[in-house]
Design a protein around this motif. Structure first.
Motif, short mmCIF file in Angstrom:
data_model
loop_
_atom_site.label_atom_id
_atom_site.label_comp_id
_atom_site.label_asym_id
_atom_site.label_seq_id
_atom_site.Cartn_x
_atom_site.Cartn_y
_atom_site.Cartn_z
N MET A 1 32.11 51.53 0.00
CA MET A 1 33.28 51.48 0.87
C MET A 1 33.02 52.23 2.18
O MET A 1 33.45 51.80 3.25
CB MET A 1 34.50 52.06 0.16
N ALA A 2 32.31 53.34 2.08
CA ALA A 2 31.97 54.09 3.30
C ALA A 2 31.12 53.23 4.23
O ALA A 2 31.30 53.26 5.45
CB ALA A 2 31.22 55.37 2.94
N ALA A 3 30.22 52.44 3.65
CA ALA A 3 29.37 51.56 4.46
C ALA A 3 30.21 50.48 5.14
O ALA A 3 29.96 50.12 6.30
CB ALA A 3 28.29 50.93 3.59
N LYS A 4 31.22 49.97 4.44
CA LYS A 4 32.08 48.94 5.03
C LYS A 4 32.88 49.51 6.20
O LYS A 4 33.01 48.88 7.25
CB LYS A 4 33.02 48.37 3.96
N VAL A 5 33.43 50.70 6.00
CA VAL A 5 34.20 51.33 7.07
C VAL A 5 33.29 51.69 8.24
O VAL A 5 33.66 51.55 9.41
CB VAL A 5 34.95 52.57 6.55
N LYS A 6 32.08 52.14 7.92
CA LYS A 6 31.11 52.44 8.98
C LYS A 6 30.77 51.18 9.77
O LYS A 6 30.62 51.22 11.00
CB LYS A 6 29.84 53.01 8.35
N ASN A 7 30.69 50.06 9.08
CA ASN A 7 30.43 48.79 9.76
C ASN A 7 31.57 48.43 10.70
O ASN A 7 31.35 47.99 11.84
CB ASN A 7 30.24 47.68 8.73
N LEU A 8 32.81 48.65 10.25
CA LEU A 8 33.97 48.42 11.11
C LEU A 8 33.89 49.32 12.35
O LEU A 8 34.15 48.89 13.47
CB LEU A 8 35.27 48.70 10.35
N ALA B 1 41.54 55.36 18.22
CA ALA B 1 41.55 54.70 16.91
C ALA B 1 40.13 54.47 16.42
O ALA B 1 39.84 54.62 15.22
CB ALA B 1 42.30 53.37 17.00
N ALA B 2 39.23 54.11 17.32
CA ALA B 2 37.83 53.92 16.94
C ALA B 2 37.21 55.24 16.47
O ALA B 2 36.42 55.27 15.51
CB ALA B 2 37.03 53.36 18.11
N ASP B 3 37.58 56.33 17.11
CA ASP B 3 37.10 57.65 16.69
C ASP B 3 37.63 58.00 15.29
O ASP B 3 36.90 58.56 14.46
CB ASP B 3 37.53 58.72 17.69
N ARG B 4 38.89 57.67 15.04
CA ARG B 4 39.47 57.92 13.72
C ARG B 4 38.75 57.08 12.66
O ARG B 4 38.52 57.55 11.53
CB ARG B 4 40.95 57.57 13.72
N LEU B 5 38.40 55.87 13.02
CA LEU B 5 37.71 54.98 12.09
C LEU B 5 36.34 55.56 11.72
O LEU B 5 35.95 55.57 10.54
CB LEU B 5 37.56 53.60 12.73
N ALA C 1 33.61 48.13 16.25
CA ALA C 1 34.60 48.58 17.23
C ALA C 1 33.92 49.25 18.41
O ALA C 1 34.26 48.99 19.57
CB ALA C 1 35.59 49.54 16.57
N ALA C 2 32.95 50.11 18.12
CA ALA C 2 32.23 50.80 19.19
C ALA C 2 31.47 49.81 20.07
O ALA C 2 31.41 49.95 21.30
CB ALA C 2 31.26 51.82 18.59
N ASP C 3 30.90 48.78 19.44
CA ASP C 3 30.15 47.78 20.19
C ASP C 3 31.06 46.98 21.11
O ASP C 3 30.73 46.74 22.28
CB ASP C 3 29.43 46.84 19.22
#
Length: 207
Positions: free
Chosen positions: A101-108, A85-89, A112-114
């Motif tokens: 919006m791309a920056a917000k999703v990148k932040n998510l 799921a993190a990879d999909r994100l 998640a990775a952290d």
């Protein structure tokens, strides 16, 4: 005790096979090495590449002797569910053209990775972020993919984009909450350590 890296069964074998085959052909026909010597060298290169390129194992290098097998298994199961799921994100963030919006999703994705990396480093922390890994990360991936799909329509619905975007914004609060709660649990251990040090100093030097 660190565990040995296991031999993989997918791309590392393919890469190793291609490289060793090319090496065998090159040594045998271009440099005129004896075929047997070339084959031995190619086989050694193949085995080495398979080992080096093998996927890293979870908890590799950690001393797990102090943890129960059930805790390690629990953390392993959570990470196995969360990583795809993190990879999909992360992939969704790359497909969204709207920079904000791309920056917000990148932040998510980064959060998640952290969290996943922290759990891999400290498997005993997995229960504190179970809901995050099993619910919020997959849901965030699904919502982000939905936003990307909506945005890529010929005539995207701005109202639906706004609704989905609002959910992504709220998800950031949940992600930060769980990341901070994991950090707080680590700081709780630090507080205990500091108290023990202070007590030891008081006993030893009267301060």
């Amino acid at each position: 005790m660190a565990r040995m890296r296991g031999f993989g069964n997918d791309w590392n074998w393919i890469v190793a096979g291609l490289v060793s085959a090319a090496l065998l052909v090159g040594l045998s026909f271009l440099t005129h090495f004896p075929f047997l010597v070339s084959a031995v060298i190619a086989a050694l290169v193949f085995a080495g590449l398979v080992f080096v390129l093998a996927p890293r194992q979870l908890f590799e290098g950690l001393d797990l002797s102090s943890l129960s097998g059930s805790r390690v298994a629990f953390a392993r199961e959570l990470l196995a569910q969360a990583q795809p799921a993190a990879d999909r994100l992360a992939a969704a963030a790359r497909t969204i053209s709207d920079k904000d919006m791309a920056a917000k999703v990148k932040n998510l994705s980064d959060i998640a990775a952290d969290v996943i990396a922290r759990v891999e480093t400290k498997p005993e922390s997995a229960p504190a972020v179970r809901r995050f890994l099993t619910y919020y990360v997959p849901q965030a991936a699904e919502v982000s993919e939905g936003y990307a799909a909506l945005a890529n329509r010929r005539v995207p619905s701005q109202a639906r984009l706004a609704n989905v975007g609002a959910v992504i914004t709220k998800l950031q609060d949940a992600f930060v909450h769980y990341a901070d709660s994991l950090a707080d649990s680590e700081l709780g251990t630090l507080d205990v350590d500091l108290r023990l040090i202070q007590e030891s100093l008081k006993e030893d030097i009267g301060r």
